[in-house]
Design an enzyme around this catalytic site. Structure first.
Site, PDB file in Angstrom:
ATOM      1  N   GLU A   1       0.856  -1.190   0.000  1.00  0.00           N
ATOM      2  CA  GLU A   1       0.000   0.000   0.000  1.00  0.00           C
ATOM      3  C   GLU A   1       0.888   1.235   0.000  1.00  0.00           C
ATOM      4  O   GLU A   1       1.990   1.193   0.537  1.00  0.00           O
ATOM      5  CB  GLU A   1      -0.859   0.042   1.285  1.00  0.00           C
ATOM      6  CG  GLU A   1      -1.883  -1.049   1.394  1.00  0.00           C
ATOM      7  CD  GLU A   1      -2.659  -0.972   2.714  1.00  0.00           C
ATOM      8  OE1 GLU A   1      -2.356  -0.103   3.558  1.00  0.00           O
ATOM      9  OE2 GLU A   1      -3.558  -1.789   2.893  1.00  0.00           O
TER      10      GLU A   1
ATOM     11  N   LYS B   1       2.450   4.388   1.421  1.00  0.00           N
ATOM     12  CA  LYS B   1       2.605   4.926   2.783  1.00  0.00           C
ATOM     13  C   LYS B   1       2.416   6.431   2.668  1.00  0.00           C
ATOM     14  O   LYS B   1       3.323   7.158   2.237  1.00  0.00           O
ATOM     15  CB  LYS B   1       3.984   4.588   3.368  1.00  0.00           C
ATOM     16  CG  LYS B   1       4.122   5.042   4.828  1.00  0.00           C
ATOM     17  CD  LYS B   1       5.459   4.628   5.420  1.00  0.00           C
ATOM     18  CE  LYS B   1       5.508   4.710   6.928  1.00  0.00           C
ATOM     19  NZ  LYS B   1       5.126   5.970   7.512  1.00  0.00           N
TER      20      LYS B   1
ATOM     21  N   ARG C   1      -2.160   9.653  11.085  1.00  0.00           N
ATOM     22  CA  ARG C   1      -2.991   8.466  11.278  1.00  0.00           C
ATOM     23  C   ARG C   1      -4.205   8.853  12.126  1.00  0.00           C
ATOM     24  O   ARG C   1      -4.058   9.503  13.154  1.00  0.00           O
ATOM     25  CB  ARG C   1      -2.173   7.408  12.000  1.00  0.00           C
ATOM     26  CG  ARG C   1      -2.870   6.080  12.140  1.00  0.00           C
ATOM     27  CD  ARG C   1      -1.902   5.067  12.740  1.00  0.00           C
ATOM     28  NE  ARG C   1      -2.427   3.735  12.691  1.00  0.00           N
ATOM     29  CZ  ARG C   1      -1.661   2.648  12.736  1.00  0.00           C
ATOM     30  NH1 ARG C   1      -0.354   2.755  12.809  1.00  0.00           N
ATOM     31  NH2 ARG C   1      -2.196   1.443  12.711  1.00  0.00           N
TER      32      ARG C   1
ATOM     33  N   ARG D   1      -2.538   8.738  16.516  1.00  0.00           N
ATOM     34  CA  ARG D   1      -1.697   7.551  16.668  1.00  0.00           C
ATOM     35  C   ARG D   1      -1.408   7.281  18.143  1.00  0.00           C
ATOM     36  O   ARG D   1      -1.339   6.151  18.571  1.00  0.00           O
ATOM     37  CB  ARG D   1      -0.385   7.795  15.917  1.00  0.00           C
ATOM     38  CG  ARG D   1       0.593   6.670  15.981  1.00  0.00           C
ATOM     39  CD  ARG D   1       1.904   7.171  15.423  1.00  0.00           C
ATOM     40  NE  ARG D   1       2.889   6.114  15.374  1.00  0.00           N
ATOM     41  CZ  ARG D   1       3.537   5.657  16.419  1.00  0.00           C
ATOM     42  NH1 ARG D   1       3.282   6.133  17.622  1.00  0.00           N
ATOM     43  NH2 ARG D   1       4.443   4.704  16.271  1.00  0.00           N
TER      44      ARG D   1
ATOM     45  N   GLU E   1      -5.489   7.558   6.921  1.00  0.00           N
ATOM     46  CA  GLU E   1      -4.450   8.567   6.992  1.00  0.00           C
ATOM     47  C   GLU E   1      -5.074   9.853   6.441  1.00  0.00           C
ATOM     48  O   GLU E   1      -5.606   9.857   5.320  1.00  0.00           O
ATOM     49  CB  GLU E   1      -3.252   8.104   6.141  1.00  0.00           C
ATOM     50  CG  GLU E   1      -2.010   8.919   6.295  1.00  0.00           C
ATOM     51  CD  GLU E   1      -1.126   8.523   7.502  1.00  0.00           C
ATOM     52  OE1 GLU E   1      -1.507   7.670   8.323  1.00  0.00           O
ATOM     53  OE2 GLU E   1      -0.032   9.115   7.597  1.00  0.00           O
TER      54      GLU E   1
ATOM     55  N   ARG F   1       4.335  -4.019  17.362  1.00  0.00           N
ATOM     56  CA  ARG F   1       5.180  -3.701  16.205  1.00  0.00           C
ATOM     57  C   ARG F   1       5.820  -5.021  15.791  1.00  0.00           C
ATOM     58  O   ARG F   1       6.588  -5.597  16.555  1.00  0.00           O
ATOM     59  CB  ARG F   1       6.255  -2.688  16.578  1.00  0.00           C
ATOM     60  CG  ARG F   1       7.002  -2.136  15.362  1.00  0.00           C
ATOM     61  CD  ARG F   1       8.155  -1.237  15.776  1.00  0.00           C
ATOM     62  NE  ARG F   1       7.761   0.047  16.338  1.00  0.00           N
ATOM     63  CZ  ARG F   1       7.384   1.115  15.635  1.00  0.00           C
ATOM     64  NH1 ARG F   1       7.337   1.054  14.325  1.00  0.00           N
ATOM     65  NH2 ARG F   1       7.071   2.234  16.242  1.00  0.00           N
TER      66      ARG F   1
END
Ligand code: ATP
Length: 588
Positions: A250, A252, A257, A272, A302, A417
């Site tokens: 995708e 970025k 966000r 975020r 976004e 993460r």
């Protein structure tokens, strides 16, 4: 519960840094706590009154606290300031002063945790012209009835300096032990925390309903979900090694966000770092229902600034104009955006977190009807380096930062993460060009053209093991005059009289700040440093790491909390990665 019980526990927690001991102390405390009170105790342990996303801040300034101590003790302000300067923090200073006083007077009324909490809550909610007077009244009424030890912790909470060094995981360990009998169940609590971002609520459900309650804990609209984050990769090849032969790529996008929660007519937006940012984006609130077919939904998108004529994406900095409390309507029309959806986390009563990426994307495509304002993030399936490279070029040419590469069959891992999502930025492809997000901890006054502003900033990384901010570099380049003005303004209300105890720096700055503002930095290299404290002893004894030739990129990361900045571990990984590149090059 008597507040004295909590204060005594806090004192013992302050005296140790060992995780096992802290867990044990927490278990002892939880055993004395009723299920009705547990959420408040958990918030207070973290120095909070409610979960962060509710935005309830105590915001009591040192000056006001000093006045209140003076009022309740009858000791002149100047003497209190002296005591404060001599050492410790204001909590300790107050405790000392009240010790002297308590020899001559006596405590009138026992104070309970409930009373302290309610009073602090009232203080946090006060607004308007008379609020300072009222705050002082409330604080001194508490201090009047507090023992020196209680006063110390009341003030620490009020000033936002209660640092018991207790990580969220330690609290969850202790909750699991206290209410389910074993630490092994922490994972269930963690899952509940990741989908609610509310440790108090997790504690309450665990205390009241035990393991079964926490295992059936549901995603709920208006309770933000902790975002899934991505690992960095430096090349198309590394991505394929990490994620397999077929995955989604995708764009970025270089914006902010936004986690969008909506039910019927109500819309709340979280950043975020899960701050409520609804007021910055009235256009998203107004336009959402035109693009979304669902009654109740949580989406991720976004928000990106655009050029209204060409529709091209503009860089992240443009969104900064939205960060104002007043005249937001003007900013909305002057700096238009599009909202670009990339994930769906909940629809009409059902969580989507366990669905595979490809299923979530399909669902997203049925839910979003694209229009001028609402878009889907461009996506394609890639199977080899050339295809990634090609899509990366397209993304950069449209003003994006690079690509997000996503494993097709992976669930949405809230709060993690990992390598289900990878980010490939153009700058990651040159070995030393990685950007870092660092916290501004101090500054040095400027000379010449920069007189009256800060010429150089002192920056720190975040050490999540110790919950501190170790220094990493000084930066004085990359700033335009406009940047310097803006930074001076943003930093003006963060100045502190003394260095915050979470800052770890040997270097003495002209001015110290609360570690709050995060900015983006690039550097040419990471080197060993005898002065800076990041990764101290990790590579070599008595030596830390520092950035060489750091430069401000122009990005102030308003959407990042200081704890979201680059960690010591990331700096170590970059240092090691860079050494590896040098070695590899030598071999060639
Ligand atoms: P960075 O500093 O690179 O923006 P980060 O630390 O904020 O990263 P990461 O997980 O490392 O967070 O990178 C993902 C970020 O990229 C998200 O927070 C989001 O703002 C942004 N982003 C842009 N496009 C996408 C996308 N298609 N999918 C997911 N995130 C995206």
């Amino acid at each position: 519960m008597e507040f004295a019980v909590l204060a005594e526990s806090f004192k013992r927690m302050e005296d140790t840094t060992k995780r096992l001991e802290l867990t044990q102390l927490l278990v002892e405390l939880f055993k004395k706590t009723s299920p009705e009170l547990i959420s408040k105790i958990v918030y207070l342990i973290q120095g909070k009154l409610r979960p962060d996303f509710e935005g309830i801040e105590l915001g009591v300034a040192e000056k006001l606290a000093i006045k209140a101590i003076s009022k309740s003790s009858g000791i002149p302000i100047i003497k209190i300031e002296d005591e404060y300067r001599k050492g410790g923090d204001l909590g300790h200073a107050a405790s000392k002063i009240l010790e002297q006083k308590s020899q001559t007077t006596f405590v009138i009324e026992d104070i309970t945790v409930e009373r302290v909490y309610e009073t602090l809550y009232k203080i946090a909610k006060l607004e308007g012209t008379r609020s300072q007077d009222m705050k002082m009244k409330y604080i001194s009424s508490l201090l009047n009835d507090a023992s020196p030890l209680e006063a110390r912790f009341i003030l620490k909470i009020l000033l936002g300096i209660l640092r018991l060094g207790i990580a969220e995981n330690t609290v969850m360990d202790a909750l699991a032990i206290s209410y389910t009998g074993t630490k092994e169940n922490r994972e269930s609590l963690e899952r509940a925390y990741n989908v609610s971002s509310d440790l108090g609520k997790v504690a309450e459900v665990t205390a009241m309903m035990g393991l079964r309650g926490i295992e059936t804990f549901q995603v709920t609209v208006f309770n933000p979900i902790r975002p899934m984050l991505a690992d960095r990769v430096k090349s198309e090849k590394e991505a394929i090694i990490k994620i397999g032969n077929k995955f989604a790529a995708e764009y970025k996008l270089d914006g902010e966000r936004v986690q969008i929660h909506s039910k019927k007519d109500k819309v709340i937006l979280f950043s975020r770092s899960l701050e409520n940012i609804t007021s910055y984006y009235p256009d998203i609130v107004d336009n959402l229902s035109k693009a979304i077919k669902a009654d109740e939904i949580i989406l991720e998108a976004e928000a990106v600034a655009i050029n209204e004529d060409s529709g091209d994406f503009l860089p992240f900095q443009e969104l900064m104009h939205r960060r104002r409390k007043h005249k937001i309507e003007k900013a909305v029309s002057q700096y238009p955006i599009t909202v670009n959806f990339f994930d769906v986390l909940f629809v009409d009563g059902k969580s989507c977190l366990d669905l595979e990426y490809s299923e979530r994307r399909k669902l997203l495509e049925t839910i979003v009807s694209e229009n001028e304002f609402a878009k889907l993030v461009p996506m394609t399936i890639v199977q080899n380096e050339n295809e990634i490279e090609d899509f990366l070029e397209n993304s950069i040419n449209s003003g994006c930062e690079g690509l997000m590469l996503k494993m097709l069959d992976a669930p949405y891992q809230a709060g993690a993460r990992g390598s289900y999502w990878l980010k490939l930025k153009r700058e990651y492809r040159n070995e030393l060009g990685d950007s870092l997000d660092l916290v501004v901890i101090g500054a040095f006054f400027g000379r010449g053209r920069r007189t009256g502003r800060y010429g150089t900033l002192l920056l720190a990384a975040y050490d999540d093991e110790t919950d501190t901010f170790p220094s990493l570099c000084k930066v004085g380049t990359g700033f335009t005059d406009e940047d310097l003005d803006q930074l001076y303004q943003l930093l003006s209300d963060k100045v502190t009289l003394k260095k915050n105890p979470r800052i770890n720096s040997q270097m003495e700055a002209d001015v110290w700040f609360e570690p709050e503002l995060v900015i983006e930095i690039v550097a040419s290299e990471i080197t060993l440093s005898p002065i800076h404290k990041t990764a101290m002893n990790a590579i070599r004894k008595n030596t830390g790491l520092a950035l060489r030739f750091p430069k401000f990129t122009g990005k102030i990361r308003m959407e990042k909390a200081p704890e979201d900045s680059s960690t010591s571990e990331e700096v170590i990984a970059l240092y090691k990665g860079q050494k590896k590149v040098i070695q590899d090059t030598k071999q060639i």
